[in-house]
Motif scaffolding. Sequence first.
Motif, PDB file in Angstrom:
ATOM      1  N   LYS A 109     -27.566 -49.107   1.906  1.00 39.59           N
ATOM      2  CA  LYS A 109     -28.685 -49.832   2.510  1.00 39.59           C
ATOM      3  C   LYS A 109     -28.501 -49.964   4.019  1.00 39.59           C
ATOM      4  O   LYS A 109     -29.427 -49.710   4.795  1.00 39.59           O
ATOM      5  N   GLU A 113     -31.120 -48.083   6.528  1.00 36.15           N
ATOM      6  CA  GLU A 113     -32.016 -48.964   7.282  1.00 36.15           C
ATOM      7  C   GLU A 113     -31.678 -48.961   8.763  1.00 36.15           C
ATOM      8  O   GLU A 113     -32.568 -49.125   9.596  1.00 36.15           O
ATOM      9  N   GLU A 118     -37.005 -46.647   5.023  1.00 35.19           N
ATOM     10  CA  GLU A 118     -37.366 -47.680   4.057  1.00 35.19           C
ATOM     11  C   GLU A 118     -36.691 -47.332   2.732  1.00 35.19           C
ATOM     12  O   GLU A 118     -36.900 -46.247   2.182  1.00 35.19           O
TER      13      GLU A 118
END
Length: 218
Positions: A109, A113, A118
């Motif tokens: 993540k 990011e 996304e």
Amino acid sequence: SRFKGFDLTQRNYAIESFECEHCSNRCEINKVTVAGESPRHYGSRCGKWEEEAKPIPADLPDLFAEREEMLLHEYCPPSPTNGLTNDKERPRVGIPRMLLFYELFPLWKAFFEDLGFEVVLSERTNKRIIHCGCEAAVAETCFPIKLGIGHVSRLTKRKLDYLFLPSIINLPKRDQSLTDSFVCPYVQSFPYTVKSSVELSNNGVKLLEPKIHLERGE
């Protein structure tokens, strides 16, 4: 004594079933009620209905909920980079909730990011995913691998630009006295074996399948 008596066959009983809604597995629970006794249950994957009811202290923390919060929400990304100012401009990368997701998702993540992507997750495991994975599997593997196939199949139906399926070869060694810290061969090879069960090329999704050796350090 737990002996129920010779007249047990003469006693009234009732059998019914219901669907447990406490998690996404939606197990079918069978309830057996014998006259004069507390109901008995069976059929849950987790065993919670089979256990005799015990009072739960009001101040007992929900450690599973705390772990999920840390897994999914601990990292706060900066503003989108590379000049991407809104979600419509950001490329979408899909990550299935399977296998080493529950160990490494915070790393993935943060990585995606920070690059301005996304991140799109598959649904939590449910009966549809279980059925889909078991039906699509072309070889008899362990249940988590079949679940992984179901997660990938469902996720590819979402609008994605990329699908992230890394081949994790090893993990950091917990103890320096260990020689290696290899991952299960099924997990290592999942990005390649899933292609025999799920048609990825027809969905217009670019597959990201890097080989990752976490044992080598930063």
